[in-house]
Design an enzyme around this catalytic site. Sequence first.
Site, PDB file in Angstrom:
ATOM      1  N   CYS A   1      16.765 -32.598  -5.278  1.00  0.00           N
ATOM      2  CA  CYS A   1      15.540 -32.833  -5.931  1.00  0.00           C
ATOM      3  C   CYS A   1      15.157 -31.661  -6.916  1.00  0.00           C
ATOM      4  O   CYS A   1      14.799 -32.213  -8.230  1.00  0.00           O
ATOM      5  CB  CYS A   1      14.856 -33.134  -4.786  1.00  0.00           C
ATOM      6  N   ARG A   2      14.055 -31.210  -5.777  1.00  0.00           N
ATOM      7  CA  ARG A   2      13.314 -29.935  -6.624  1.00  0.00           C
ATOM      8  C   ARG A   2      14.111 -28.881  -6.882  1.00  0.00           C
ATOM      9  O   ARG A   2      13.986 -28.768  -8.414  1.00  0.00           O
ATOM     10  CB  ARG A   2      12.336 -29.122  -5.048  1.00  0.00           C
ATOM     11  N   SER A   3      14.981 -28.060  -6.484  1.00  0.00           N
ATOM     12  CA  SER A   3      15.663 -26.833  -6.591  1.00  0.00           C
ATOM     13  C   SER A   3      16.626 -27.059  -8.056  1.00  0.00           C
ATOM     14  O   SER A   3      17.035 -26.087  -8.939  1.00  0.00           O
ATOM     15  CB  SER A   3      16.460 -25.608  -5.863  1.00  0.00           C
TER      16      SER A   3
ATOM     17  N   CYS B   1      15.866 -25.177  -2.432  1.00  0.00           N
ATOM     18  CA  CYS B   1      14.779 -26.251  -1.694  1.00  0.00           C
ATOM     19  C   CYS B   1      15.834 -26.797  -0.551  1.00  0.00           C
ATOM     20  O   CYS B   1      16.913 -25.387  -0.019  1.00  0.00           O
ATOM     21  CB  CYS B   1      14.467 -27.644  -2.623  1.00  0.00           C
TER      22      CYS B   1
END
Length: 153
Positions: free
Chosen positions: A14-16, A9
């Site tokens: 956050c996302r990865s 990301c």
Amino acid sequence: MPTKILMVCLGNICRSPLAEGILASKLPKEDFLVDSAGTGNWHVGNPPDKRSIQVAKNHHVAIHQQKARQFKVSDFDTFDHIFVMDLQNYQDVLKLAPTITHAEKVKLLLDVLFPNEKVEVPDPYYGSERDFEQVYQLLNNACTVLAEQLMQS
């Protein structure tokens, strides 16, 4: 030799990290290695965002030990599969690909749920805990399908 998967990301906070933790929890550790990275360098060495840590913990996935790192060209040789969270990450990673073979390793993660629709995982960074929960659910659904595909290949 385990199959190696990289989740990417923007900042790797956050996302990865969530995608890494979720996918790793669904795959046998002896057969698969899952890691994550960011295209940017702002958070290198930092743990995931506290909201990502909390939403993962709420679902019995531990990501608090992860440390952000930046994507590097050598990742193309290290990893068998590179999954990115959005189109900007996709373009940024592809720009670094030394060859077509390396570029072919890069895919949008949500293509496993929405083939060829270019659906992105939204970045919850500026959002609320609810946004992090929604991202978790989206990633969990994608990682469930991805884990099944990886174990069949």
